[in-house]
Design a protein around this motif. Structure first.
Motif, PDB file in Angstrom:
ATOM      1  N   TYR A  57     -11.051  -8.689  -7.363  1.00 46.85           N
ATOM      2  CA  TYR A  57     -10.852  -7.498  -6.536  1.00 46.85           C
ATOM      3  C   TYR A  57     -11.659  -7.674  -5.262  1.00 46.85           C
ATOM      4  O   TYR A  57     -12.814  -7.284  -5.161  1.00 46.85           O
ATOM      5  CB  TYR A  57     -11.277  -6.258  -7.316  1.00 46.85           C
ATOM      6  CG  TYR A  57     -10.938  -4.947  -6.634  1.00 46.85           C
ATOM      7  CD1 TYR A  57      -9.794  -4.810  -5.858  1.00 46.85           C
ATOM      8  CD2 TYR A  57     -11.769  -3.844  -6.776  1.00 46.85           C
ATOM      9  CE1 TYR A  57      -9.485  -3.621  -5.240  1.00 46.85           C
ATOM     10  CE2 TYR A  57     -11.466  -2.638  -6.162  1.00 46.85           C
ATOM     11  CZ  TYR A  57     -10.323  -2.528  -5.395  1.00 46.85           C
ATOM     12  OH  TYR A  57     -10.011  -1.334  -4.778  1.00 46.85           O
ATOM     13  N   ALA A  60     -14.026  -4.976  -3.446  1.00 42.98           N
ATOM     14  CA  ALA A  60     -15.314  -4.700  -4.103  1.00 42.98           C
ATOM     15  C   ALA A  60     -16.285  -5.845  -3.885  1.00 42.98           C
ATOM     16  O   ALA A  60     -17.485  -5.630  -3.666  1.00 42.98           O
ATOM     17  CB  ALA A  60     -15.104  -4.457  -5.589  1.00 42.98           C
ATOM     18  N   LEU A 113     -13.128   1.424  -0.796  1.00 41.63           N
ATOM     19  CA  LEU A 113     -12.446   0.185  -1.169  1.00 41.63           C
ATOM     20  C   LEU A 113     -10.943   0.330  -0.995  1.00 41.63           C
ATOM     21  O   LEU A 113     -10.355   1.336  -1.419  1.00 41.63           O
ATOM     22  CB  LEU A 113     -12.738  -0.164  -2.635  1.00 41.63           C
ATOM     23  CG  LEU A 113     -14.205  -0.298  -3.037  1.00 41.63           C
ATOM     24  CD1 LEU A 113     -14.309  -0.538  -4.537  1.00 41.63           C
ATOM     25  CD2 LEU A 113     -14.872  -1.421  -2.273  1.00 41.63           C
ATOM     26  N   ALA A 116      -8.312   1.663  -3.822  1.00 40.84           N
ATOM     27  CA  ALA A 116      -9.074   2.153  -4.973  1.00 40.84           C
ATOM     28  C   ALA A 116      -8.572   3.515  -5.424  1.00 40.84           C
ATOM     29  O   ALA A 116      -8.469   4.454  -4.632  1.00 40.84           O
ATOM     30  CB  ALA A 116     -10.562   2.234  -4.629  1.00 40.84           C
ATOM     31  N   THR A 120     -11.310   3.884 -10.401  1.00 40.69           N
ATOM     32  CA  THR A 120     -12.065   2.729  -9.913  1.00 40.69           C
ATOM     33  C   THR A 120     -13.309   3.180  -9.162  1.00 40.69           C
ATOM     34  O   THR A 120     -14.387   2.591  -9.302  1.00 40.69           O
ATOM     35  CB  THR A 120     -11.179   1.858  -9.002  1.00 40.69           C
ATOM     36  OG1 THR A 120     -10.111   1.304  -9.774  1.00 40.69           O
ATOM     37  CG2 THR A 120     -11.977   0.724  -8.384  1.00 40.69           C
ATOM     38  N   LEU A 124     -17.209   2.254 -10.019  1.00 41.36           N
ATOM     39  CA  LEU A 124     -18.107   1.678  -9.022  1.00 41.36           C
ATOM     40  C   LEU A 124     -19.401   2.483  -8.923  1.00 41.36           C
ATOM     41  O   LEU A 124     -20.500   1.921  -8.955  1.00 41.36           O
ATOM     42  CB  LEU A 124     -17.413   1.650  -7.660  1.00 41.36           C
ATOM     43  CG  LEU A 124     -18.305   1.293  -6.473  1.00 41.36           C
ATOM     44  CD1 LEU A 124     -18.675  -0.178  -6.518  1.00 41.36           C
ATOM     45  CD2 LEU A 124     -17.612   1.628  -5.161  1.00 41.36           C
ATOM     46  N   GLU A 154      -6.662  -3.798  -8.211  1.00 41.07           N
ATOM     47  CA  GLU A 154      -7.829  -3.054  -8.651  1.00 41.07           C
ATOM     48  C   GLU A 154      -7.900  -2.999 -10.179  1.00 41.07           C
ATOM     49  O   GLU A 154      -8.962  -2.772 -10.751  1.00 41.07           O
ATOM     50  CB  GLU A 154      -7.819  -1.636  -8.082  1.00 41.07           C
ATOM     51  CG  GLU A 154      -6.769  -0.736  -8.685  1.00 41.07           C
ATOM     52  CD  GLU A 154      -7.069   0.741  -8.469  1.00 41.07           C
ATOM     53  OE1 GLU A 154      -8.245   1.102  -8.336  1.00 41.07           O
ATOM     54  OE2 GLU A 154      -6.109   1.526  -8.450  1.00 41.07           O
ATOM     55  N   PHE A 157     -10.349  -5.175 -11.730  1.00 43.26           N
ATOM     56  CA  PHE A 157     -11.708  -4.642 -11.697  1.00 43.26           C
ATOM     57  C   PHE A 157     -11.948  -3.710 -12.874  1.00 43.26           C
ATOM     58  O   PHE A 157     -12.906  -3.885 -13.640  1.00 43.26           O
ATOM     59  CB  PHE A 157     -11.915  -3.893 -10.372  1.00 43.26           C
ATOM     60  CG  PHE A 157     -13.287  -3.310 -10.200  1.00 43.26           C
ATOM     61  CD1 PHE A 157     -14.326  -4.073  -9.721  1.00 43.26           C
ATOM     62  CD2 PHE A 157     -13.525  -1.972 -10.499  1.00 43.26           C
ATOM     63  CE1 PHE A 157     -15.595  -3.531  -9.558  1.00 43.26           C
ATOM     64  CE2 PHE A 157     -14.777  -1.418 -10.336  1.00 43.26           C
ATOM     65  CZ  PHE A 157     -15.818  -2.202  -9.865  1.00 43.26           C
TER      66      PHE A 157
END
Length: 534
Positions: A57, A60, A113, A116, A120, A124, A154, A157
């Motif tokens: 990703y 990120a 991001l 996102a 997500t 984070l 994403e 991630f």
């Protein structure tokens, strides 16, 4: 006895021990060598075997690298989070505006991001609060924040075993990724033997298309300023079909994305930071997206989380630039141009500063969270997008301008009569954020701004005879009207839009004096002297 050879159980044990020993003899030296060669690879120390690389990703990975490097020299106690809409929010302007309204000491980093979703973002923030103390987190949302795309990068991630392990969901693969350098290296680079383009090449073709002809100014604290407009004819007109297609291509709102509001609310309580959800304005919208945001507001307020509505806030259409919807390749005007970033960042900081000053965080129904109708207007036009120092340079250049005689009328025959101050200010905004611009290019741009100031459109000239000129391009008509200079625009994006009769470029009576590239639109402007016909 049935004749079958029986191997004693002790031999099985010995073989297993032997295999383990061979494995350790092969792997331990590699593990040790990697630990000698590669610096300590913590969450905030990016290396070639950082476990985040295995998530593929790229947004990120890039943002964490920027954050890690900056946190070595300064402390951030405020975060701006969300999708790429939020990425173009200026944290410095938000800080200044907040501090002008309340006694605050905040240093904000923009950790937005691309692509996102809400879930997500919650993951984070869950990672970051493990190691950092924040006082305020501003979370920008729009309807698409609650729609996790099934085939989005994403997902790598959110589904990463290492991310899950870091968030408390123990699994052996995640544990290995955290503690074994060798395992990380194999997980990151072994796929390259079979898929050479797999390492953080996230949505490469789409991103290339998005950034084509777009100049970005990477500034500090995770902020990117978009300094150009993409399509300029029809100028700033949102492609509603593309926006509707984009929304209808999404599935139903994701339960995980709705639950992210609960996760963020609990993080706010557990880590003692203020949380505010902000409805991010967009140029293109529809009834269903407004309904989603109304539901999000009610959902947040029911959990004691402030939700700042922006449905009554008006922004000029020029506040937005455009991106490309990857399926149809149509333009969607949703992301802030630097001019929109300046306007909204200042307004948002003022609103949140007032919320601090009036203890509105403890009252989710405080009037500050549903502001009265207002239209934001720019103040940067007073200095044409420049700082005071650079504006004085422009004024000096204007007085010393000798390319054309004073009081000369420069005729721009374009049917698209762009506001002159708008043209000047957008060039000023770009120049102000391009410190590496060569001095000669800087001076040429100042000359172009002077030309814009003297330029006049057909609607500004009381010359009925000009109607015939559009058909014939006869220079005699212009000379008879007292026009001796002509400014012609050529578009790079929409080549079918004519701003000057084609005959102008072929008629020797029109002498080319100078040409300029106009970076905010990636266009060309050509200045001609209108000569006498022999």
């Amino acid at each position: 006895m049935n004749g079958t050879l029986q191997i004693p159980q002790s031999r099985y044990i010995k073989r297993i021990i032997l295999i383990i020993c061979i494995f350790l003899l092969m792997t331990l030296p590699c593990e040790g060598l990697l630990r000698l060669l590669v610096p300590n690879s913590s969450l905030y120390s990016m290396t070639l075997i950082h476990p985040l690389l295995s998530t593929r990703y790229a947004p990120a990975i890039t943002k964490l690298e920027d954050f890690a490097s900056l946190t070595k020299i300064e402390h951030f106690n405020c975060l701006l989070v969300g999708s790429s809409l939020v990425e173009y929010l200026d944290p410095a302007r938000v800080e200044v505006a907040m501090q002008n309204r309340a006694e605050l000491s905040l240093n904000c980093f923009n950790f937005a991001l691309m692509d996102a979703s809400a879930s997500t973002v919650a993951q984070l923030v869950s990672l970051l609060v493990q190691d950092y103390d924040f006082e305020l987190i501003i979370w920008g949302l729009q309807a698409h924040s609650f729609y996790s795309l099934a085939e989005s990068n994403e997902n790598y991630f959110s589904e990463s075993t290492w991310i899950q392990y870091r968030l408390g969901d123990f699994n052996f693969e995640g544990w290995l990724n955290e503690h074994s350098y060798l395992f990380r290296a194999l997980k990151i680079y072994l796929p390259l033997l079979y898929f050479p383009d797999s390492l953080i090449q996230v949505d490469a073709s789409a991103q290339t298309e998005r950034d084509r002809h777009v100049i970005k100014s990477p500034e500090e604290s995770g902020y990117n300023a978009i300094l150009t407009y993409r399509s300029s004819a029809p100028l700033f007109a949102p492609d509603e079909d593309a926006f509707v297609h984009y929304l209808t291509s999404l599935s139903a709102p994701s339960h995980a994305d709705w639950q992210a509001i609960d996760v963020m609310g609990q993080l706010s309580k557990d880590n003692n930071f203020r949380l505010v959800l902000v409805e991010f304005p967009t140029m293109a919208t529809d009834g269903s997206s407004r309904a989603v945001m109304a539901e999000a507001a009610a959902y947040a307020q029911a959990r004691g989380i402030p939700f700042l509505s922006t449905q009554t806030i008006g922004l000029p259409i020029t506040a937005y630039t455009d991106t490309v919807e990857s399926t149809t390749q149509h333009y969607i005007h949703n992301h802030f141009h630097v001019s929109g970033s300046i306007l909204f960042s200042g307004w948002l900081g003022t609103q949140i500063g007032d919320a601090f000053a009036n203890d509105a965080f403890d009252d989710v129904h405080h009037p500050l969270w549903t502001p009265s109708a207002q239209t934001l207007t720019p103040d940067y036009e007073a200095t044409l997008g420049f700082s005071r120092e650079h504006y004085q340079q422009y004024q000096t250049r204007q007085k010393a301008f000798t390319l054309l005689p004073a009081e000369t009328v420069i005729f721009n025959p374009s049917p698209v009569e762009l506001d002159r101050v708008f043209l000047q200010s957008n060039l000023g905004l770009l120049m102000e954020r391009q410190p590496e611009m060569p001095p000669d290019v800087w001076q040429e741009n100042l000359d172009l701004m002077v030309i814009f100031d003297r330029m006049r459109y057909r609607s500004e000239l009381d010359q009925p005879a000009l109607t015939g000129w559009y058909e014939s391009a006869d220079p005699v008509i212009l000379r008879a009207a007292g026009i001796t200079y002509l400014m012609c625009r050529q578009e790079s994006e929409v080549v079918t839009q004519l701003h000057c009769p084609p005959a102008v470029y072929e008629n020797p009576a029109y002498t080319a004096i100078r040409s300029w590239g106009y970076a905010p639109f990636s266009d060309q402007y050509h200045l001609f002297y209108v000569g006498m016909v022999p």
